[in-house]
Design a protein around this motif. Structure first.
Motif, PDB file in Angstrom:
ATOM      1  N   LEU A 170     -26.219  -6.224  -3.688  1.00 45.91           N
ATOM      2  CA  LEU A 170     -26.353  -7.689  -3.670  1.00 45.91           C
ATOM      3  C   LEU A 170     -27.821  -8.084  -3.763  1.00 45.91           C
ATOM      4  CD1 LEU A 170     -23.756  -8.734  -0.924  1.00 45.91           C
ATOM      5  CD2 LEU A 170     -23.563  -9.048  -3.390  1.00 45.91           C
ATOM      6  N   ARG A 214     -23.127  -1.955 -14.458  1.00 47.23           N
ATOM      7  CA  ARG A 214     -22.156  -2.875 -13.864  1.00 47.23           C
ATOM      8  C   ARG A 214     -20.855  -2.169 -13.472  1.00 47.23           C
ATOM      9  NH1 ARG A 214     -21.189  -8.725 -14.445  1.00 47.23           N
ATOM     10  NH2 ARG A 214     -23.295  -8.803 -15.216  1.00 47.23           N
ATOM     11  N   THR A 267     -19.420  -1.651  -9.699  1.00 44.84           N
ATOM     12  CA  THR A 267     -18.092  -2.153  -9.310  1.00 44.84           C
ATOM     13  C   THR A 267     -17.285  -1.026  -8.658  1.00 44.84           C
ATOM     14  OG1 THR A 267     -18.147  -3.742 -11.101  1.00 44.84           O
ATOM     15  CG2 THR A 267     -15.982  -3.262 -10.180  1.00 44.84           C
ATOM     16  N   ARG A 311     -18.559  -0.492  -5.199  1.00 43.04           N
ATOM     17  CA  ARG A 311     -18.148  -1.574  -4.291  1.00 43.04           C
ATOM     18  C   ARG A 311     -16.701  -1.427  -3.838  1.00 43.04           C
ATOM     19  NH1 ARG A 311     -21.217  -6.456  -7.584  1.00 43.04           N
ATOM     20  NH2 ARG A 311     -23.203  -6.273  -6.511  1.00 43.04           N
ATOM     21  N   PHE A 330     -12.874 -17.250   1.799  1.00 44.83           N
ATOM     22  CA  PHE A 330     -12.753 -18.247   0.726  1.00 44.83           C
ATOM     23  C   PHE A 330     -11.952 -19.416   1.289  1.00 44.83           C
ATOM     24  CE2 PHE A 330     -12.928 -14.013  -1.225  1.00 44.83           C
ATOM     25  CZ  PHE A 330     -14.189 -14.127  -1.759  1.00 44.83           C
ATOM     26  N   GLY A 358      -9.025  -8.878  -2.958  1.00 49.34           N
ATOM     27  CA  GLY A 358      -9.647  -7.581  -3.264  1.00 49.34           C
ATOM     28  C   GLY A 358      -8.614  -6.550  -3.694  1.00 49.34           C
ATOM     29  N   ARG A 413      -7.443  -6.463  -7.358  1.00 52.72           N
ATOM     30  CA  ARG A 413      -8.383  -5.809  -8.280  1.00 52.72           C
ATOM     31  C   ARG A 413      -8.053  -4.311  -8.403  1.00 52.72           C
ATOM     32  NH1 ARG A 413     -11.077  -7.556 -12.439  1.00 52.72           N
ATOM     33  NH2 ARG A 413     -13.322  -7.338 -12.341  1.00 52.72           N
ATOM     34  N   ASP A 426     -13.123  -9.630 -19.498  1.00 54.01           N
ATOM     35  CA  ASP A 426     -12.392  -9.566 -18.230  1.00 54.01           C
ATOM     36  C   ASP A 426     -11.278 -10.642 -18.178  1.00 54.01           C
ATOM     37  OD1 ASP A 426     -11.865  -8.575 -15.761  1.00 54.01           O
ATOM     38  OD2 ASP A 426     -13.699  -9.290 -14.789  1.00 54.01           O
ATOM     39  N   LEU A 483     -17.306 -12.251  -3.000  1.00 52.12           N
ATOM     40  CA  LEU A 483     -16.575 -11.969  -4.246  1.00 52.12           C
ATOM     41  C   LEU A 483     -17.085 -10.688  -4.893  1.00 52.12           C
ATOM     42  CD1 LEU A 483     -16.205 -15.081  -6.577  1.00 52.12           C
ATOM     43  CD2 LEU A 483     -14.419 -13.590  -5.724  1.00 52.12           C
ATOM     44  N   GLU A 484     -18.432 -10.582  -4.930  1.00 54.63           N
ATOM     45  CA  GLU A 484     -19.027  -9.395  -5.561  1.00 54.63           C
ATOM     46  C   GLU A 484     -18.658  -8.124  -4.810  1.00 54.63           C
ATOM     47  OE1 GLU A 484     -22.780  -9.395  -7.558  1.00 54.63           O
ATOM     48  OE2 GLU A 484     -23.190 -11.424  -6.847  1.00 54.63           O
ATOM     49  N   LEU A 532     -16.016  -7.604  -3.311  1.00 53.93           N
ATOM     50  CA  LEU A 532     -14.609  -7.293  -3.578  1.00 53.93           C
ATOM     51  C   LEU A 532     -14.414  -6.852  -5.039  1.00 53.93           C
ATOM     52  CD1 LEU A 532     -12.912 -10.237  -1.648  1.00 53.93           C
ATOM     53  CD2 LEU A 532     -13.015  -7.845  -0.951  1.00 53.93           C
ATOM     54  N   ALA A 533     -15.525  -6.531  -5.696  1.00 54.96           N
ATOM     55  CA  ALA A 533     -15.522  -5.997  -7.065  1.00 54.96           C
ATOM     56  C   ALA A 533     -15.167  -7.039  -8.113  1.00 54.96           C
ATOM     57  CB  ALA A 533     -14.614  -4.774  -7.178  1.00 54.96           C
ATOM     58  N   TYR A 534     -15.418  -8.326  -7.816  1.00 51.38           N
ATOM     59  CA  TYR A 534     -15.246  -9.370  -8.825  1.00 51.38           C
ATOM     60  C   TYR A 534     -16.607  -9.781  -9.353  1.00 51.38           C
ATOM     61  CZ  TYR A 534     -10.338 -10.198  -7.687  1.00 51.38           C
ATOM     62  OH  TYR A 534      -8.980 -10.061  -7.518  1.00 51.38           O
ATOM     63  N   ASP A 535     -16.635 -10.109 -10.642  1.00 47.74           N
ATOM     64  CA  ASP A 535     -17.842 -10.636 -11.233  1.00 47.74           C
ATOM     65  C   ASP A 535     -17.776 -12.171 -11.117  1.00 47.74           C
ATOM     66  OD1 ASP A 535     -19.886 -11.478 -12.809  1.00 47.74           O
ATOM     67  OD2 ASP A 535     -19.227 -10.475 -14.643  1.00 47.74           O
ATOM     68  N   PHE A 586     -14.965 -14.852 -12.571  1.00 47.51           N
ATOM     69  CA  PHE A 586     -14.086 -15.488 -11.585  1.00 47.51           C
ATOM     70  C   PHE A 586     -14.402 -16.981 -11.438  1.00 47.51           C
ATOM     71  CE2 PHE A 586     -12.292 -16.515  -7.462  1.00 47.51           C
ATOM     72  CZ  PHE A 586     -11.138 -15.761  -7.425  1.00 47.51           C
TER      73      PHE A 586
END
Lengths: 241, 254
Positions: A50, A70, A74, A77, A90, A102, A105, B32, B128-129, B131-134, B138
Motif C-alpha cells: 500500500l 501487479r 495481487t 495480497r 465498506f 474478498g 475474488r 478485468d 479494497l486493495e 482484498l486483491a481488488y484494483d 472496482f
C-alpha cells in the motif's frame, strides 16, 4: 517469513522510517510498539504494497514486495489479511457482503462463500449479524467484523493495525482474546501494531519497539518486561519522563 | 516570487503526470471485466435514473424561454416559424448538452468525489486493495463507463423535453401552429445536429466522472479534505466542460 530490510520512508521530506529492520518468523505473533506517529502503521502498509519504500524492502517468503508486478502483488495480497485501525468496512455493504467481497475474488461457489462467512462470524461471536450494516454496529463490533473479514480469507499472515485503539478495556480484552484464538485456530503468522501494552503482552510472542525510525529493542514478552533500556522502560511503564 | 512560480510549475507538471498515470492504470483495468461489468450496470442506474429529473427540469424551462426569446428577437421581421428552428438547433447543439452537463457536474461529479473521498480517508480504498481488488476496476471504470454511456441518453431526453416545451410555449403563448413550428424545426435540420450534441455529451460524461474519481481518490485529511475535493471536482468539471464545448465547436462545426 516476513522480513523488513533496512526500510526507509519519508513523507514531504520528513523521515518516518530510517532503517527499519525486523524478522517475523512463521507461526509467531510479533507486536510492534512505539509512540504515536513513529511509523508503525507505515511499516505495516509496506508489507502489502500500500506504500512504496524510498529505500530498503519487505521480503515475504522470499518475494521482495517492491519488485512485484501487479499480478504478483495481487497474489501476495491473497495470502495476507489486513485488519485496519478503524476496521475500514465498506459502509454501503452489509456485514455479509463485507466478508464475501474478498472471497468472491477467489472463485468460490456461493455456498462455500456463505459457509466461510458464517464460520468467520462465529469465530468472532457475531453469528446472525450478516444482514446488518456497519453504521448499525458499535466500535468493538466493527473491529470484530474487520477481523472476521481478514480470517474468512484463511490467510497465511494477518496484519493488525492498532486493533484495540479507541475501545473500552473490556472490549479491548475481547479483541485480544480473539487475536489469540485466531492464531491458535488458524495457525497464522501475525504482526500487531499497537501502543496498548496490555494487548501487546497478551497477544505477542515477541515485542519490537520502534523508536526514531528504527527498532530500538526486540525480544520476548519477558525480555521486554525486564528490559533496562530507559527508552523502552519509559514506554512500557507509561511514564511521562 | 520566482521560487513560488517554480514550485507551482513543478506542481502542475506533477499533476499532469499523475493524471497520465491514473489514465494508464485505468486502461490496464479494462480486461478485468468480471469486476467492472456488474458494477457498471449499478452505476448506470445511479447516474442515469437519478440524474434525469434535474436534467429534464432544466431543459423544460430552457425550451419555454428559448421560444419566448426567439419571438421577442424576431419582432415581425423574421417569420415566426423560425422559432422552431431556433429552439431545435439551440437545444440540440448547445443548451441541451451544456446545461445538462453543468447540472450533472454538480450532481454526479460532486457525489462521486465525496463518495470516493470518504472511502479514501476511511481506508476503504486500501481495504479494497488488500482484498486483491484494483480500485480502478472496482471504483473508477464502472463510474466512467456509466457517465460516458448515460450522459447522451439523459441529454437526448433533455433535448426532446426542451423542444416539446418550446412547442407548447409557441402554441399557447405565441399562437404558432404545430405545422408552423415543425416547419421551422425541420428547416435547417441536419443529422449532424443530433450526433454532435450526443457525442459532445458523451465526452462531457466521461470528463465529469473521470474528474470526480481522480479528485475523490486523491483526497487527504478527513472531512475537511472531502469537502475540498467535492468543491474542486465541481469547479474542475465545469471549467473542463466549457473548454471541451469550445473545442468540439472548433473541431466539428467549422
Amino acid at each position: 517469513m516476513i522480513e523488513f530490510q533496512d526500510l526507509r520512508k519519508a513523507f514531504d521530506g520528513r523521515p518516518v522510517l530510517e532503517g527499519f529492520t525486523l524478522r517475523v518468523q512463521d507461526g509467531e505473533t510479533t507486536v510492534i510498539i512505539g509512540y504515536s506517529g513513529t511509523g508503525k502503521s507505515v511499516a505495516l502498509k509496506h508489507v502489502v504494497g500500500l506504500l512504496q519504500a524510498d529505500a530498503g524492502d519487505v521480503i515475504v517468503d522470499g518475494r521482495a514486495v517492491s519488485t512485484l508486478d501487479r499480478a504478483a502483488l495481487t497474489a501476495l495480497r491473497r495470502e495476507i489479511g489486513f485488519v485496519f485501525q478503524f476496521a475500514a468496512l465498506f459502509d454501503s455493504m452489509s456485514v455479509f457482503d463485507n466478508l464475501a467481497l474478498g472471497l468472491r475474488r477467489r472463485e468460490l461457489s456461493d455456498d462455500e462463500i456463505a459457509e466461510r462467512v458464517a464460520e468467520a462470524l462465529a469465530l468472532v461471536d457475531l453469528t446472525g449479524a450478516e444482514d446488518r450494516y456497519p453504521a448499525e454496529l458499535s466500535g468493538g463490533m466493527r473491529k470484530r467484523v474487520g477481523i472476521a473479514r481478514a480470517i474468512a480469507l484463511r490467510p497465511r499472515y494477518i496484519l493488525y493495525d492498532e486493533p484495540t485503539t479507541g475501545l473500552d478495556p473490556v472490549t479491548a480484552a475481547v479483541i485480544d482474546q480473539l487475536m489469540v484464538r485466531t492464531r491458535e485456530h488458524l495457525r497464522v503468522t501475525g504482526i500487531v501494531v499497537t501502543h496498548d501494552m496490555r494487548s501487546a503482552y497478551t497477544v505477542g510472542d515477541r515485542i519490537a519497539m520502534l523508536y526514531e525510525g528504527k527498532i530500538r529493542q526486540v525480544g520476548t514478552v519477558a525480555q521486554i518486561q525486564e528490559t533496562e533500556d530507559p527508552v523502552v522502560r519509559q514506554f512500557i511503564e507509561g511514564r511521562p519522563t | 516570487m520566482i521560487e513560488r512560480l517554480g514550485r507551482r510549475t513543478v506542481d502542475a507538471i506533477k499533476a499532469v503526470g499523475g493524471f497520465g498515470h491514473f489514465v494508464g492504470d485505468l486502461a490496464r483495468a479494462v480486461p478485468d471485466v468480471a469486476v467492472w461489468g456488474r458494477l457498471t450496470l449499478v452505476q448506470m442506474r445511479r447516474v442515469g435514473v437519478d440524474s434525469l429529473p434535474v436534467a429534464l427540469f432544466i431543459a423544460a424551462f430552457t425550451g419555454v424561454v428559448l421560444a419566448l426569446q426567439a419571438s421577442y428577437t424576431f419582432t415581425g421581421t423574421v417569420p415566426l416559424y423560425f422559432v422552431g428552428t431556433l429552439v431545435g438547433k439551440t437545444m440540440m447543439l448547445e443548451l441541451g448538452p451544456v446545461l445538462a452537463g453543468l447540472a450533472l457536474a454538480g450532481r454526479v461529479g460532486a457525489s462521486m468525489a465525496a463518495e470516493l473521498g470518504t472511502m479514501k480517508v476511511t481506508e476503504q480504498v486500501d481495504a479494497l486493495e488488500t482484498l486483491a481488488y484494483d480500485p480502478q476496476s472496482f471504483l473508477v471504470l464502472p463510474r466512467v463507463l456509466a457517465g460516458t454511456t448515460m450522459f447522451p441518453v439523459i441529454v437526448a431526453l433533455a433535448i426532446l423535453t426542451g423542444i416539446f416545451t418550446g412547442w407548447i410555449a409557441s402554441f399557447v403563448l405565441l399562437d404558432l401552429s404545430t405545422q408552423e413550428f415543425l416547419k421551422g424545426l425541420k428547416l435547417f435540420y441536419r443529422f449532424k445536429d443530433t450526433w454532435f450534441g450526443l457525442f459532445k455529451s458523451a465526452t462531457f460524461g466521461c470528463t465529469i466522472t473521470l474528474v470526480g474519481c481522480v479528485v475523490g481518490l486523491s483526497t487527504r485529511g478527513g472531512a475537511e479534505g472531502v469537502g475540498r475535493s467535492t468543491t474542486r471536482a465541481v469547479v474542475y468539471s465545469a471549467v473542463l466542460l466549457l473548454v471541451l464545448d469550445a473545442f468540439w465547436a472548433l473541431v466539428l462545426l467549422r
